[in-house]
Design an enzyme around this catalytic site. Structure first.
Site, short mmCIF file in Angstrom:
data_model
loop_
_atom_site.label_atom_id
_atom_site.label_comp_id
_atom_site.label_asym_id
_atom_site.label_seq_id
_atom_site.Cartn_x
_atom_site.Cartn_y
_atom_site.Cartn_z
N HIS A 102 -6.26 -2.37 48.56
CA HIS A 102 -6.94 -1.51 49.29
C HIS A 102 -7.20 -1.95 50.73
CE1 HIS A 102 -8.06 1.46 45.77
NE2 HIS A 102 -8.15 0.05 45.13
N ASP A 123 -4.63 6.63 50.56
CA ASP A 123 -5.26 6.85 49.28
C ASP A 123 -5.54 8.23 49.31
OD1 ASP A 123 -6.77 4.81 47.12
OD2 ASP A 123 -7.32 7.13 47.05
N HIS A 140 -2.12 -3.50 43.62
CA HIS A 140 -2.29 -3.07 45.03
C HIS A 140 -3.56 -3.56 45.67
CE1 HIS A 140 -4.22 -0.27 42.21
NE2 HIS A 140 -5.05 -0.29 43.03
N ASN A 150 -8.87 -4.58 42.42
CA ASN A 150 -9.35 -4.18 41.46
C ASN A 150 -8.37 -4.88 40.08
OD1 ASN A 150 -11.71 -2.97 42.86
ND2 ASN A 150 -10.72 -1.28 42.63
P1 5GP Z 1 -7.75 1.39 41.63
O1 5GP Z 1 -8.68 2.25 41.05
O2 5GP Z 1 -6.48 1.30 40.49
O3 5GP Z 1 -8.01 0.08 42.40
O4 5GP Z 1 -6.78 2.24 42.65
C1 5GP Z 1 -6.25 3.34 42.65
C2 5GP Z 1 -6.20 4.10 43.89
O5 5GP Z 1 -5.23 5.09 43.75
C3 5GP Z 1 -7.37 5.06 43.81
O6 5GP Z 1 -8.19 4.87 45.15
C4 5GP Z 1 -6.87 6.32 43.92
O7 5GP Z 1 -7.55 7.05 44.67
C5 5GP Z 1 -5.37 6.41 44.24
N1 5GP Z 1 -4.58 7.30 43.79
C6 5GP Z 1 -4.45 7.73 42.59
N2 5GP Z 1 -3.24 8.73 42.33
C7 5GP Z 1 -3.02 8.75 43.52
C8 5GP Z 1 -1.89 9.65 43.96
O8 5GP Z 1 -1.18 10.34 43.34
N3 5GP Z 1 -1.59 9.35 45.68
C9 5GP Z 1 -2.03 8.25 46.25
N4 5GP Z 1 -1.91 8.26 47.71
N5 5GP Z 1 -3.20 7.76 45.87
C10 5GP Z 1 -3.60 7.88 44.43
#
Ligand code: 5GP
Length: 109
Positions: free
Chosen positions: A97, A29, A95, A82
């Site tokens: 985490h 992340d 996805h 999420n």
């Molecule tokens: P969500 O909030 O949808 O459950 O998780 C999305 C995750 O993607 C977040 O933890 C955020 O930090 C991560 N993320 C967002 N943009 C990027 C990116 O460009 N590269 C990587 N490796 N992670 C990202």
């Protein structure tokens, strides 16, 4: 239009990929919330849990999580998914985490 995570999987934008197989890809992340914070993503673009079909790459996510944890040398970890904005989802590509390397509280708040 490919999702952000598909672009990382394809190598179109940078990503620190730590593990992959034919079904799922795991990369670090960009804003880690723990010493180990990896996103495990099915290759197939599914917006979220609410859109999961009966069969497909998503069926391999838990096995992928186990293999990623083994590859990274962690045996205690938290898995988080999420679904929807109110739950904290920001990227509409399913996805998991995988977080490890520190203690976690419950309930999550
Ligand atoms: P969500 O909030 O949808 O459950 O998780 C999305 C995750 O993607 C977040 O933890 C955020 O930090 C991560 N993320 C967002 N943009 C990027 C990116 O460009 N590269 C990587 N490796 N992670 C990202």
């Amino acid at each position: 239009m490919a999702t952000l995570f598909t672009k990382i999987i394809r190598g179109e934008i940078p990503g620190d990929i730590v593990w992959q197989d034919e079904h799922c890809v795991a990369f670090r992340d960009i804003t880690p919330q723990a010493p180990v914070h990896v996103l495990i993503v099915p290759r197939t673009e599914i917006p979220g849990v609410a859109d999961v079909p009966e069969t497909g790459d998503h069926q391999h996510l838990f096995r992928a999580a186990r293999l990623v944890a083994e590859a990274l040398g962690v045996s205690e970890y938290r898995l988080v998914v999420n679904q929807g904005e109110a739950a904290g989802q920001t990227v509409p590509h399913l996805h998991v985490h995988l977080l490890a390397g520190r203690d976690f509280t419950w309930p999550p708040g």
